[in-house]
Every structure is written in structure tokens, then in C-alpha cells.
Design a protein around this motif. Structure first.
Motif, short mmCIF file in Angstrom:
data_model
loop_
_atom_site.label_atom_id
_atom_site.label_comp_id
_atom_site.label_asym_id
_atom_site.label_seq_id
_atom_site.Cartn_x
_atom_site.Cartn_y
_atom_site.Cartn_z
N TRP A 238 0.80 -1.22 0.00
CA TRP A 238 0.00 0.00 0.00
C TRP A 238 0.84 1.27 0.00
CZ3 TRP A 238 0.15 2.94 4.63
CH2 TRP A 238 0.68 2.29 5.75
N GLN A 239 2.16 1.16 0.13
CA GLN A 239 3.03 2.34 0.09
C GLN A 239 3.87 2.40 -1.19
OE1 GLN A 239 5.45 2.66 3.64
NE2 GLN A 239 3.74 2.15 4.99
N GLN A 240 3.65 1.50 -2.12
CA GLN A 240 4.55 1.40 -3.26
C GLN A 240 4.22 2.31 -4.43
OE1 GLN A 240 5.00 -2.75 -4.29
NE2 GLN A 240 5.79 -3.30 -2.27
N SER A 241 3.02 2.86 -4.47
CA SER A 241 2.65 3.77 -5.56
C SER A 241 1.47 4.62 -5.11
CB SER A 241 2.27 2.98 -6.82
OG SER A 241 1.04 2.30 -6.63
N PRO A 242 1.27 5.80 -5.74
CA PRO A 242 0.10 6.60 -5.40
C PRO A 242 -1.21 5.86 -5.67
CG PRO A 242 1.70 7.93 -6.58
CD PRO A 242 2.18 6.51 -6.66
N GLN A 243 -1.22 5.00 -6.70
CA GLN A 243 -2.43 4.24 -7.01
C GLN A 243 -2.78 3.30 -5.85
OE1 GLN A 243 0.11 4.71 -9.07
NE2 GLN A 243 -0.74 5.73 -10.86
N GLU A 244 -1.76 2.56 -5.37
CA GLU A 244 -2.01 1.64 -4.25
C GLU A 244 -2.38 2.42 -2.99
OE1 GLU A 244 -2.21 -1.52 -4.20
OE2 GLU A 244 -1.22 -2.24 -6.02
N MET A 245 -1.70 3.53 -2.76
CA MET A 245 -1.98 4.35 -1.57
C MET A 245 -3.40 4.92 -1.63
SD MET A 245 -0.99 5.63 1.32
CE MET A 245 0.80 5.43 1.37
N ASP A 246 -3.81 5.38 -2.80
CA ASP A 246 -5.14 5.97 -2.93
C ASP A 246 -6.23 4.93 -2.69
OD1 ASP A 246 -6.66 8.41 -3.63
OD2 ASP A 246 -7.39 7.17 -5.28
N GLN A 247 -6.03 3.70 -3.18
CA GLN A 247 -6.99 2.64 -2.91
C GLN A 247 -7.08 2.35 -1.42
OE1 GLN A 247 -6.35 -0.89 -5.28
NE2 GLN A 247 -6.11 0.27 -7.17
N PHE A 248 -5.93 2.32 -0.78
CA PHE A 248 -5.88 2.06 0.66
C PHE A 248 -6.58 3.17 1.44
CE2 PHE A 248 -3.49 2.30 4.73
CZ PHE A 248 -3.76 1.03 5.20
N VAL A 249 -6.29 4.42 1.07
CA VAL A 249 -6.91 5.57 1.75
C VAL A 249 -8.42 5.57 1.51
CG1 VAL A 249 -7.06 8.09 1.72
CG2 VAL A 249 -4.83 6.98 1.78
N SER A 250 -8.84 5.27 0.29
CA SER A 250 -10.28 5.26 -0.02
C SER A 250 -11.00 4.21 0.83
CB SER A 250 -10.49 4.97 -1.50
OG SER A 250 -9.95 6.01 -2.29
N ARG A 251 -10.37 3.09 1.01
CA ARG A 251 -10.97 2.03 1.81
C ARG A 251 -11.11 2.46 3.27
NH1 ARG A 251 -8.98 -4.25 1.26
NH2 ARG A 251 -10.87 -5.21 2.10
N LEU A 252 -10.06 3.10 3.79
CA LEU A 252 -10.12 3.59 5.17
C LEU A 252 -11.16 4.70 5.32
CD1 LEU A 252 -6.33 3.68 6.14
CD2 LEU A 252 -8.04 2.02 6.87
N ARG A 253 -11.27 5.54 4.29
CA ARG A 253 -12.27 6.61 4.34
C ARG A 253 -13.68 6.02 4.46
NH1 ARG A 253 -11.06 8.88 -0.07
NH2 ARG A 253 -10.02 10.80 0.66
N THR A 254 -13.97 5.03 3.63
CA THR A 254 -15.29 4.41 3.65
C THR A 254 -15.58 3.79 5.01
OG1 THR A 254 -15.19 3.96 1.28
CG2 THR A 254 -16.75 2.66 2.58
N GLU A 255 -14.59 3.09 5.56
CA GLU A 255 -14.80 2.45 6.85
C GLU A 255 -15.00 3.49 7.95
OE1 GLU A 255 -15.50 -0.50 7.02
OE2 GLU A 255 -14.75 -1.25 5.11
N ALA A 256 -14.25 4.60 7.87
CA ALA A 256 -14.41 5.65 8.88
C ALA A 256 -15.79 6.29 8.78
CB ALA A 256 -13.32 6.70 8.71
N GLN A 257 -16.28 6.45 7.57
CA GLN A 257 -17.63 7.01 7.41
C GLN A 257 -18.68 6.08 7.99
OE1 GLN A 257 -17.46 7.50 3.16
NE2 GLN A 257 -16.86 9.65 3.28
N ASN A 258 -18.44 4.79 7.89
CA ASN A 258 -19.40 3.82 8.42
C ASN A 258 -19.34 3.69 9.93
OD1 ASN A 258 -20.29 3.23 5.84
ND2 ASN A 258 -18.87 1.53 5.56
N THR A 259 -18.17 3.97 10.51
CA THR A 259 -18.02 3.81 11.96
C THR A 259 -18.19 5.12 12.72
OG1 THR A 259 -15.60 4.05 11.74
CG2 THR A 259 -16.49 1.81 11.72
#
Length: 580
Positions: A420-441
Motif C-alpha cells: 500500500w506504500q509502493q505507488s500513489p495508485q495503491e496508496m489511494d486505494q488504501f486511503v479510499s478504503r479507510l475513508r469508507t470504513e471511517a464514514q461507516n463507523t
């Protein structure tokens, strides 16, 4: 006339007979239809009853999956323990401490029950790895690598054509499978070091480093960097290879460096014959093989089969893949990770004398942490750089900016980044997933079109190191204590008395900045990886970390950020589910 009358009578009798036959046929058809209707009604009643029973069986199977997740999150059941007891009944009432083995079905109610079967879907994948080596001269120069021998990296001092000179080589290994069945287990080789002094050799200045990239290809793909230094005080002195640490971890697997392979009976599990192995001394012409005592990787996902049973013999089975966490147990290996190009990078530790430590103190969520945790390199303690960079040209910037701080170990290049730290694409997917989970919690902090102040109740627990908070845009936090995961997509500013146990991820171009005095401490990982979500192909932006004010606000590496046990939605979540 008689004949006519007789004919009419015969005709009438024939007509009456035909009518009687017709009546009988109609009656037979009605009886058949009635029997069919009665049969259909009975079948419909039975089908309705079976449908209800099947629904109950399905609900029971669902209950089993939910109970499994609850046990893994809250009852102290590890993935290893779950595989060890594959029919473990995940019933907190019947399982003191969450670990009592019963093997019995769990009763949902008088009409339904479920049974659990747990397995490791990757259990049949062999433990396979390979290694490659590289050397790096000190920031001041003084040595060059010989690029003409790409498969056998070496470093030459002062150069590879000088006479006299000293050469150090490393030869890695191709795909190698570890054997965990034979006792004692043979410790596989990681590669061979060799030293050659040409025409008497020369001294080797301090600051030359080597790396061995341990690349795991099965049961999953992951990397770990084994780091060390090379030095020789004079041309006649032995060349010393010193390892940063003897012990490393990778997805739950322990990698312990050994100077020799064990002899028969040297340990039930191929233990290293040497209890402490931190350095080697080489004379000219010597070659030595580096071995490793390996343990199997720990399951990072589980296959859970939940079979529900209900009345009338109804049975339903659900299969689910559960994953331990978003990270696949691959967190950062340094206290502070600076991800991005050196051009424009900013690093300033200030003059308050903070400590940035890459030694894992072994602190667990909820455990006691001393006010001033020690930072001492131990050969048997997993250790990474105090400050890690992804652009080697950024090391001088970090070293210069950290002159007022204590950096243990020295800053270094990061070559074992998690996916998840190897490219902006991987990082953005990781951040988007955390964003969604934070919105749900409920711990999602929207962008306030300015700097948003984060309050205590918007952050996770400091004592347990759990919780997920997501702050959109520029954010600041005052003197408080928190933990878990904190994501900031803008500039992050924190007070000197801010303490945190877990992962802090900053992806905004403004970076991370400490303001004000105080002695708060961050234990876990700090990852500064700025990028532009609107232009992922542009790569990472220059990272920035600054501090001002007095006080020694320490940042210490801690493996606690790779677990986050109990943090809902990001741990023990379902990757997929199917009905069998």
C-alpha cells in the motif's frame, strides 16, 4: 308398429346407458382432480414447512460466521489458535478466555444450531523465498559498486580498478523452500559473503551499508530487508560485517540469522547454534555462508465453514474468507517513513532533542509503556531505520535536519515497503478504503475548508491502540492521548504534548508538523506519503516533517500498528462469502 316401438325403446335404453357412462366418467375425473388438489395442498404445506426450516438453517449458519468474527476480534482467538482447533465453538459464554476447545455444535435456539470448521487456505503453499544483495557507499562517497557483475553485487574501496583495494561480495540464492517437517529442521542458506584484499587492501570508512532483500514468494508475496554495515580500521585489520539485528519478522514468520547450519540434535526446530550473532570478521580470501532459522508464516486469512442445522433435517453451509487486517500484517519498518522524491523534501527535527527510534520495544496494546521508553539496539529485537526514505538522495537532507535529534539506528533507504506504500495508485486505494470504513463507523471528520481541530472523542483509544479516525483536509490536534489509525489527507499539525499509539498516515502536500513544547510520544509508525488524488500518475510529492518548540516529543517504532486488534471493519473482515 311393434318393431318401431321396440326400436324406440332400444334407442332410449342405449341413450340412458350412455348418459350413465358419461356421469361415471365425470365423477371419476372429479375424484382424480380432488385427489390431485389434496396432494398438491399437502405438498405445498410440506414445502412451506421445509422452506421455513431451510431459512432457519441459513440463519444459523450466518450466526456462526458472525460469532466467528466476534471471537477473533474480541475473545483473544488468534488465527493460529483457530486453525489449531478447527471445530472451535465460538461461544464466549462457553469459552473462558475465548480459547476453551469443545468441538460441540453451538445451539442458537430449540430449532437451530451451527457448527464451525476453520482452515488455512494457504496451508498447502510451500514457504519459498529468494535473496539478492546490494551495497551502498556512505553519503560522503568513497566507494563504488561494480555494475559489471550484476548477479554478484560487490563494493570496492576506494574503486574497483584501484590498486590496492578491498572488495566485498554477496551472492544471493534463487527460489528456496524451507523445510519445517524434518527434525531438526535444516536452516537454509541466505547467501555467501566473500572478502578480497588486492595488493594488501585498504581501510574501509564507516558508513558503508549492505542490504539483503529477503523476498517471500509463497504462501504470499512479501519482502523484508536485512541491513548491516561494513568497516575496517586499517588495511591489515579484518573486515567487519555487522548486522543491524539478528531477528526479523515477516507475516508472522521469524527470520533469525545464523553463522552456521545446525548439527544434528542442535535443536528440535533447527535453532541457531549461535545464541547471539551480530557481526563477522573476514580476512582476505575468506567466504562464509549466511543461514537462517525460519518459522512458518502465520495465517493472514482463514477459510471458515459454518454449517447451520434446523428442523426437518434442514442443512445450509456458508463459506467465508476472513482476512486479518487491511495490511496483511505488512506495516512499515521504520519510526518515520518519508515516501516521495528528495527534490523539495523537508526534514527538520528542531532543537528540542527528540528521539526517533527504529527499535521495536515490544509494547502491546493495553500494556504498560514507560514514560521514557529505552531505545537500545538488541540483536534479538526487530529493528528498522529511525527515519526511512524512498529516494536515497533524501538521506543527506534527513541526516542534516536531524542533527538536533537522537536517531537510532541511522536513517536509511526503505526497500521493503508494504504494497500500500509502493505507488500513489495503491496508496489511494488504501486511503479510499479507510475513508469508507471511517464514514461507516462514525469517526469521519469532513473537510471544513480550513484547518479542522480534532477532538478527543473523534480519535481511537490510546491504551489499546485501536480505533479508526479519518480527517479530510488540513487538521490539527491538541495536547491529548489517542491511538489506533489516524489518516489526514491534508497538512497535519500536532501539539508537543500529543501522545499516540498506532499508525499516523499523512497524505497531504503540507506534510506533518509539530508545534509547541511538551514531551508527548508517538509509538507505532508515522507514514508521510503526499500525493495528488487528481493526478495519481504524477507520483508521490516531496514529503515534509518539521518541529518547533521545546520538549522531546519522541517517535518510536512499535509493531502494535500492524495488528489493530479490535478495530472494527479493518480487522477480521470478510473478503468473500458463498453458499455451498
Amino acid at each position: 308398429m311393434k318393431k318401431i316401438v321396440g326400436s324406440v325403446k332400444a334407442f332410449n335404453e342405449d341413450q340412458n346407458g350412455a348418459a350413465l357412462v358419461t356421469v361415471l366418467l365425470i365423477s371419476l375425473l372429479l375424484l382424480t382432480a380432488s385427489a390431485a388438489m389434496l396432494s398438491a395442498v399437502g405438498a405445498s404445506s410440506k414445502n412451506n414447512s421445509d422452506s421455513l426450516s431451510e431459512s432457519k438453517a441459513y440463519w444459523a449458519a450466518e450466526s456462526g460466521l458472525q460469532a466467528s468474527i466476534n471471537a477473533l476480534r474480541n475473545n483473544g482467538v488468534t488465527y493460529d489458535k483457530a486453525v489449531q482447533y478447527p471445530t472451535l465453538a465460538y461461544d464466549a459464554v462457553n469459552l473462558p478466555g475465548g480459547l476453551a476447545y469443545t468441538g460441540a455444535d453451538v445451539i442458537v435456539n430449540s430449532e437451530a444450531r451451527y457448527r464451525i470448521s476453520v482452515s488455512n487456505p494457504d496451508a498447502n503453499s510451500p514457504y519459498t523465498f529468494s535473496t539478492t544483495g546490494s551495497f551502498r557507499p556512505p553519503a560522503t562517497g568513497g566507494a563504488v559498486a561494480d555494475s559489471s557483475v550484476p548477479d554478484t553485487p560487490k563494493i570496492c574501496v576506494p574503486t574497483c580498478i584501484a590498486n590496492p583495494r578491498t572488495e566485498v561480495r554477496f551472492s544471493g540464492v534463487g527460489n528456496t523452500s524451507a523445510n519445517f517437517i524434518t527434525i531438526p529442521n535444516p536452516n537454509p542458506p541466505l547467501g555467501v559473503f566473500s572478502v578480497e584484499k588486492v595488493n594488501g587492501g585498504v581501510s574501509i570508512p564507516t558508513g558503508i551499508t549492505f542490504r539483503i532483500e529477503f523476498a517471500l514468494s509463497s504462501p504470499s508475496e512479501a519482502n523484508r530487508t536485512i541491513r548491516g554495515t561494513i568497516s575496517a580500521s586499517s588495511s591489515s585489520s579484518p573486515v567487519e560485517l555487522r548486522f543491524l539485528t539478528q531477528s526479523y519478522t515477516l507475516q508472522g514468520s521469524t527470520i533469525e540469522l545464523c553463522s552456521t547450519s545446525p548439527s544434528p540434535g542442535a535443536g528440535s526446530e533447527g535453532e541457531c547454534p549461535n545464541s547471539v550473532f551480530a557481526s563477522w570478521l573476514f580476512n582476505s580470501g575468506e567466504s562464509r555462508t549466511l543461514y537462517a532459522d525460519l518459522s512458518p508464516t502465520q495465517p493472514y486469512r482463514l477459510l471458515v465453514r459454518s454449517t447451520g442445522f434446523a428442523t426437518n433435517g434442514s442443512r445450509k453451509q456458508l463459506e467465508a474468507i476472513l482476512q486479518r487486517n487491511f495490511f496483511n500484517d505488512l506495516a512499515s519498518t521504520s519510526a518515520i517513513s518519508m515516501i516521495g522524491p528528495a527534490t523539495g523534501m523537508v526534514f527538520d527535527a528542531g532543537t528540542g532533542g527528540p528521539r526517533y527510534c527504529g527499535v521495536d520495544g515490544g509494547y502491546l496494546p493495553g500494556g504498560q509503556v514507560p514514560n521514557t521508553p529505552p531505545c537500545t539496539i538488541n540483536p534479538n529485537t526487530p529493528t528498522g531505520p529511525s527515519i526511512g526514505v524512498t529516494d536515497p538522495n533524501g538521506l543527506p537532507t534527513v541526516i542534516a535536519g536531524g542533527s538536533g535529534a537522537t536517531l537510532i539506528p541511522a536513517p536509511d533507504l526503505l526497500t521493503d515497503l508494504p504494497v500500500w506504500q509502493q505507488s500513489p495508485q495503491e496508496m489511494d486505494q488504501f486511503v479510499s478504503r479507510l475513508r469508507t470504513e471511517a464514514q461507516n463507523t462514525g469517526r469521519y471528520i469532513p473537510d471544513g475548508n480550513g484547518t479542522t481541530s480534532i477532538s478527543q472523542n473523534q480519535l481511537g483509544s490510546h491504551s489499546t491502540g485501536t480505533g479508526l479516525s479519518f480527517c479530510e483536509g488540513d487538521c490539527s490536534v491538541g495536547p491529548l492521548s489517542a491511538g489506533g489509525i489516524l489518516v489526514v489527507t491534508g497538512r497535519f499539525e500536532y501539539n508537543g504534548n500529543f501522545s499516540f499509539n498506532g499508525l499516523i498516515l499523512v497524505t497531504g502536500a503540507g506534510g506533518m508538523h509539530r508545534a509547541g513544547g511538551g514531551g508527548g510520544q508517538i509509538i507505532g509508525n508515522v507514514v508521510i506519503a503526499p500525493y495528488n488524488p487528481g493526478n495519481l500518475n504524477a507520483g508521490f510529492l516531496p514529503p515534509s516533517f518539521t518541529t518547533n518548540g521545546g520538549g522531546n516529543a519522541d517517535i518510536l517504532f512499535g509493531g502494535i500498528s500492524s495488528a489493530f486488534d479490535g478495530t472494527s471493519a479493518i480487522t477480521n473482515f470478510m473478503v468473500g462469502i458463498a453458499e455451498k
